[in-house]
Design a protein around this motif. Structure first.
Motif, PDB file in Angstrom:
ATOM      1  N   ALA A   1       0.837  -1.207   0.000  1.00  0.00           N
ATOM      2  CA  ALA A   1       0.000   0.000   0.000  1.00  0.00           C
ATOM      3  C   ALA A   1       0.866   1.249   0.000  1.00  0.00           C
ATOM      4  O   ALA A   1       0.575   2.221  -0.714  1.00  0.00           O
ATOM      5  N   GLN A   2       1.952   1.247   0.793  1.00  0.00           N
ATOM      6  CA  GLN A   2       2.844   2.400   0.813  1.00  0.00           C
ATOM      7  C   GLN A   2       3.506   2.600  -0.547  1.00  0.00           C
ATOM      8  O   GLN A   2       3.687   3.742  -1.003  1.00  0.00           O
TER       9      GLN A   2
ATOM     10  N   VAL B   1       3.829   5.754  -5.527  1.00  0.00           N
ATOM     11  CA  VAL B   1       3.699   5.889  -6.978  1.00  0.00           C
ATOM     12  C   VAL B   1       2.654   6.933  -7.323  1.00  0.00           C
ATOM     13  O   VAL B   1       2.850   7.767  -8.213  1.00  0.00           O
ATOM     14  N   LEU B   2       1.510   6.897  -6.611  1.00  0.00           N
ATOM     15  CA  LEU B   2       0.455   7.866  -6.887  1.00  0.00           C
ATOM     16  C   LEU B   2       0.913   9.288  -6.597  1.00  0.00           C
ATOM     17  O   LEU B   2       0.608  10.220  -7.346  1.00  0.00           O
ATOM     18  N   ARG B   3       1.658   9.448  -5.484  1.00  0.00           N
ATOM     19  CA  ARG B   3       2.099  10.792  -5.125  1.00  0.00           C
ATOM     20  C   ARG B   3       3.143  11.315  -6.090  1.00  0.00           C
ATOM     21  O   ARG B   3       3.102  12.466  -6.527  1.00  0.00           O
ATOM     22  N   THR B   4       4.109  10.475  -6.443  1.00  0.00           N
ATOM     23  CA  THR B   4       5.159  10.927  -7.358  1.00  0.00           C
ATOM     24  C   THR B   4       4.634  11.118  -8.772  1.00  0.00           C
ATOM     25  O   THR B   4       5.235  11.850  -9.550  1.00  0.00           O
TER      26      THR B   4
ATOM     27  N   GLN C   1       7.696  14.278   3.654  1.00  0.00           N
ATOM     28  CA  GLN C   1       8.385  12.994   3.693  1.00  0.00           C
ATOM     29  C   GLN C   1       7.410  11.857   3.980  1.00  0.00           C
ATOM     30  O   GLN C   1       7.617  10.738   3.536  1.00  0.00           O
ATOM     31  N   GLY C   2       6.346  12.106   4.730  1.00  0.00           N
ATOM     32  CA  GLY C   2       5.361  11.076   5.035  1.00  0.00           C
ATOM     33  C   GLY C   2       4.171  11.165   4.100  1.00  0.00           C
ATOM     34  O   GLY C   2       4.064  12.051   3.258  1.00  0.00           O
ATOM     35  N   GLN C   3       3.238  10.222   4.282  1.00  0.00           N
ATOM     36  CA  GLN C   3       2.043  10.223   3.449  1.00  0.00           C
ATOM     37  C   GLN C   3       1.023  11.253   3.927  1.00  0.00           C
ATOM     38  O   GLN C   3       0.154  11.656   3.157  1.00  0.00           O
ATOM     39  N   GLU C   4       1.119  11.670   5.192  1.00  0.00           N
ATOM     40  CA  GLU C   4       0.175  12.639   5.736  1.00  0.00           C
ATOM     41  C   GLU C   4       0.918  13.811   6.360  1.00  0.00           C
ATOM     42  O   GLU C   4       2.007  13.634   6.917  1.00  0.00           O
ATOM     43  N   ILE C   5       0.332  14.972   6.253  1.00  0.00           N
ATOM     44  CA  ILE C   5       0.813  16.166   6.951  1.00  0.00           C
ATOM     45  C   ILE C   5      -0.405  16.873   7.527  1.00  0.00           C
ATOM     46  O   ILE C   5      -1.544  16.490   7.258  1.00  0.00           O
ATOM     47  N   SER C   6      -0.173  17.912   8.309  1.00  0.00           N
ATOM     48  CA  SER C   6      -1.304  18.664   8.850  1.00  0.00           C
ATOM     49  C   SER C   6      -1.887  19.566   7.764  1.00  0.00           C
ATOM     50  O   SER C   6      -1.218  19.936   6.798  1.00  0.00           O
ATOM     51  N   LEU C   7      -3.154  19.897   7.943  1.00  0.00           N
ATOM     52  CA  LEU C   7      -3.799  20.813   6.988  1.00  0.00           C
ATOM     53  C   LEU C   7      -3.080  22.149   6.974  1.00  0.00           C
ATOM     54  O   LEU C   7      -2.980  22.807   5.930  1.00  0.00           O
TER      55      LEU C   7
ATOM     56  N   ALA D   1      -5.014  15.751  10.132  1.00  0.00           N
ATOM     57  CA  ALA D   1      -4.164  15.067   9.149  1.00  0.00           C
ATOM     58  C   ALA D   1      -4.855  15.002   7.800  1.00  0.00           C
ATOM     59  O   ALA D   1      -6.039  14.673   7.705  1.00  0.00           O
ATOM     60  N   VAL D   2      -4.095  15.318   6.753  1.00  0.00           N
ATOM     61  CA  VAL D   2      -4.569  15.188   5.371  1.00  0.00           C
ATOM     62  C   VAL D   2      -3.442  14.569   4.550  1.00  0.00           C
ATOM     63  O   VAL D   2      -2.258  14.676   4.907  1.00  0.00           O
ATOM     64  N   PRO D   3      -3.757  13.891   3.444  1.00  0.00           N
ATOM     65  CA  PRO D   3      -2.695  13.374   2.575  1.00  0.00           C
ATOM     66  C   PRO D   3      -1.850  14.518   2.024  1.00  0.00           C
ATOM     67  O   PRO D   3      -2.383  15.557   1.629  1.00  0.00           O
ATOM     68  N   SER D   4      -0.547  14.345   2.008  1.00  0.00           N
ATOM     69  CA  SER D   4       0.336  15.407   1.540  1.00  0.00           C
ATOM     70  C   SER D   4       0.083  15.701   0.072  1.00  0.00           C
ATOM     71  O   SER D   4      -0.123  14.793  -0.740  1.00  0.00           O
ATOM     72  N   LEU D   5       0.072  16.969  -0.260  1.00  0.00           N
ATOM     73  CA  LEU D   5      -0.116  17.458  -1.629  1.00  0.00           C
ATOM     74  C   LEU D   5      -1.449  16.988  -2.209  1.00  0.00           C
ATOM     75  O   LEU D   5      -1.547  16.665  -3.371  1.00  0.00           O
ATOM     76  N   ILE D   6      -2.491  16.965  -1.369  1.00  0.00           N
ATOM     77  CA  ILE D   6      -3.801  16.528  -1.841  1.00  0.00           C
ATOM     78  C   ILE D   6      -4.574  17.664  -2.484  1.00  0.00           C
ATOM     79  O   ILE D   6      -5.409  17.441  -3.383  1.00  0.00           O
ATOM     80  N   LEU D   7      -4.314  18.918  -2.074  1.00  0.00           N
ATOM     81  CA  LEU D   7      -5.094  20.042  -2.579  1.00  0.00           C
ATOM     82  C   LEU D   7      -4.534  20.616  -3.879  1.00  0.00           C
ATOM     83  O   LEU D   7      -5.299  21.126  -4.699  1.00  0.00           O
ATOM     84  N   GLN D   8      -3.222  20.533  -4.075  1.00  0.00           N
ATOM     85  CA  GLN D   8      -2.616  21.160  -5.254  1.00  0.00           C
ATOM     86  C   GLN D   8      -3.188  20.649  -6.577  1.00  0.00           C
ATOM     87  O   GLN D   8      -3.559  21.451  -7.436  1.00  0.00           O
ATOM     88  N   PRO D   9      -3.305  19.325  -6.801  1.00  0.00           N
ATOM     89  CA  PRO D   9      -3.867  18.888  -8.078  1.00  0.00           C
ATOM     90  C   PRO D   9      -5.332  19.272  -8.254  1.00  0.00           C
ATOM     91  O   PRO D   9      -5.784  19.499  -9.384  1.00  0.00           O
ATOM     92  N   ILE D  10      -6.089  19.368  -7.130  1.00  0.00           N
ATOM     93  CA  ILE D  10      -7.493  19.777  -7.234  1.00  0.00           C
ATOM     94  C   ILE D  10      -7.582  21.240  -7.622  1.00  0.00           C
ATOM     95  O   ILE D  10      -8.369  21.627  -8.506  1.00  0.00           O
TER      96      ILE D  10
END
Length: 380
Positions: free
Chosen positions: A172-173, A178-181, A225-231, A267-276
Motif C-alpha cells: 500500500a505504501q 507511486v500515486l504521489r510521485t 516525507q510522510g504520506q500525511e501532513i497537517s492541513l 491530518a490530510v494526505p500530503s499534496l492533496i489540494l494542489q492537483p485539485i
C-alpha cells in the motif's frame, strides 16, 4: 541433543520456542497434581478404603512433577520431528519410540523417588508405577506432543499473518508513493509550460514564477516525507503554488481560504489540494475569459473532515469531458484516499449555482501532533 537449554536463566522454562516463568510452570503442574490427587481419593472412597489426603497429594506430585521435569525435552523432540501433512512414517516412528522411552523414564524416576517415602523397595514401586501409571504416562507424552504442535502451529500462523500484514502495508505504501510521485512531473510540466509561455511576454513574471517554483519544491521536499501532513502545512504548500498562479494570471485570479478553527492541525494526505486547485484553474480561468475566484474551505462534520475547492468560472460538463487533467488529478486523489482510508473517504464533483464547480473531499477527522517548527499558514 543439541539446542537451547530447557531451563533458562532468569528462572524461566523453555518449552520449544516458548518461555514460561518457573513459578507459573510449577504452579500449572501443581494444579494437575491436585486434580488427580482428589480424583484418586474420590475413586478409593467409592471402593470403601482410603489413605490420608496428604498421601494422595504426595503420590500425585511425584507422578506429575516427574513429567514437569521431562516436558521441556518432549517439546524439544517435537520440534525436531514435527507432524505435518502428509504424515511421514519416519516422524511417527521416532515419536512412538520417544513416547515409550519418555514413559519408561518417567515411571523409573517416579519409582526411585517413591522409595524415599515408602517402606517397599524399588522393584515393588516399579511394579506399582507400571501398573497404575503406564497408560497414563503414554497418553501424557502424546498430549505434550500435541500441545507442542498446537503452540508451534499458532506461532507460525501469527507469524504468517504478521508477515502478510507487513507485506500488505508495504504494498500500500508503494502504491501511495507511486500515486504521489505521479503528480510531480504532471505539475512540473504544467508549471514549466506556463513559465515558458511568459518568457517572451513578461520576463519579470516568468522569473518570479521560477523563484516561487523553487520555494515550492524546497518546501515539498522538507515537509512531505510522510504520506500525511497537517492541513496547516498543506495550506502553506498550496499558498506557494497559488503564488505561482497569481503571478501568471495577475488580477484575473482571486483566492480565498476559509479554515475552521478546529481543523488546521488535522491530518490530510500530503499534496492533496494542489492537483485539485490545478484542475480548477486549468478548467476555469485557464480556458475561459474573465476573472475567476478559487475558494478553499475546511470544516468538521462529526468525525469527518470536509474540504471544498470551488471555482466560479467553469462548468461540470466541461470538467468531466476533459479527461487528461482529471485522469491524473481527481482519479489520483480518489486512489490515494482509498489506499489511505479505505471506504471512509470520498471525493466528488458538484455543480454550483449559477455557475461553477465544487470538488468536495471527506476523510476521517484525526489531529496530528503539533510540531514546534511547523510553518505558519501564509495569508492569501
Amino acid at each position: 541433543m543439541r539446542g537451547s537449554p530447557a531451563w533458562t536463566h532468569g528462572m524461566k522454562v523453555r518449552l520449544g520456542t516458548t518461555e514460561i516463568g518457573l513459578a507459573r510452570y510449577l504452579g500449572l503442574w501443581g494444579v494437575v497434581a491436585v486434580v488427580f490427587a482428589v480424583q484418586g481419593y474420590m475413586r478409593d472412597d467409592l471402593g470403601g478404603h482410603t489413605w490420608s489426603m496428604f498421601d494422595y497429594l504426595r503420590w500425585s506430585a511425584i507422578q506429575w512433577y516427574t513429567w514437569a521435569l521431562l516436558a521441556p525435552q518432549v517439546f524439544r523432540l517435537g520440534l525436531h520431528y514435527p507432524l505435518r501433512l502428509p504424515l511421514r512414517r519416519q516422524s511417527i516412528g521416532w515419536l512412538l519410540l520417544a513416547s515409550v522411552g519418555f514413559t519408561f523414564l518417567a515411571l523409573l524416576i517416579g519409582a526411585v523417588v517413591s522409595t524415599l517415602f515408602e517402606p517397599s523397595g524399588l522393584a515393588e514401586q516399579w511394579r506399582q508405577f507400571l501398573g497404575q501409571h503406564g497408560a497414563t504416562g503414554m497418553l501424557t507424552c502424546w498430549a505434550l506432543f500435541a500441545i507442542q504442535q498446537a503452540m508451534q502451529f499458532q506461532q507460525e500462523k501469527s507469524r504468517r499473518e504478521l508477515e502478510a500484514g507487513r507485506l500488505a502495508s508495504e504494498l500500500a505504501q508503494s502504491r501511495l508513493q507511486v500515486l504521489r510521485t505521479q503528480l510531480q512531473p504532471h505539475f512540473l510540466f504544467n508549471t514549466m509550460h506556463a513559465i515558458a509561455t511568459l518568457l517572451h511576454e513578461d520576463t519579470p513574471s516568468a522569473e518570479a514564477m521560477l523563484l516561487r517554483l523553487s520555494d515550492l519544491l524546497r518546501a515539498f521536499l522538507e515537509e512531505c516525507q510522510g504520506q500525511e501532513i497537517s492541513l496547516r502545512q498543506e495550506l502553506v504548500l498550496l499558498d506557494l503554488y497559488l503564488g505561482i498562479q497569481r503571478t501568471r494570471f495577475k488580477d484575473r485570479l482571486d483566492t480565498r481560504i476559509y479554515v475552521a478553527p478546529d481543523t488546521p492541525d488535522c491530518a490530510v494526505p500530503s499534496l492533496i489540494l494542489q492537483p485539485i486547485v490545478e484542475n480548477a484553474i486549468q478548467h476555469g480561468i485557464g480556458k475561459r475569459v474573465g476573472p475567476d475566484c478559487i475558494e478553499i474551505e475546511s470544516r468538521r462534520e462529526g468525525d469527518m473532515l470536509c474540504i471544498e475547492v470551488r471555482n466560479r468560472n467553469s462548468t461540470l460538463s466541461a470538467a468531466a469531458t476533459s479527461s487528461p487533467g482529471h485522469g491524473i488529478g481527481l482519479s489520483n486523489t480518489a486512489l490515494r484516499l482509498r489506499e489511505l482510508y479505505g471506504g471512509d473517504a470520498e471525493v466528488r464533483l458538484d455543480m454550483l449555482w449559477p455557475q461553477g464547480v465544487a470538488c468536495r473531499l471527506r476523510l476521517p477527522f484525526r489531529e496530528m501532533e503539533a510540531s514546534d517548527d511547523a510553518p505558519e499558514v501564509a495569508s492569501s
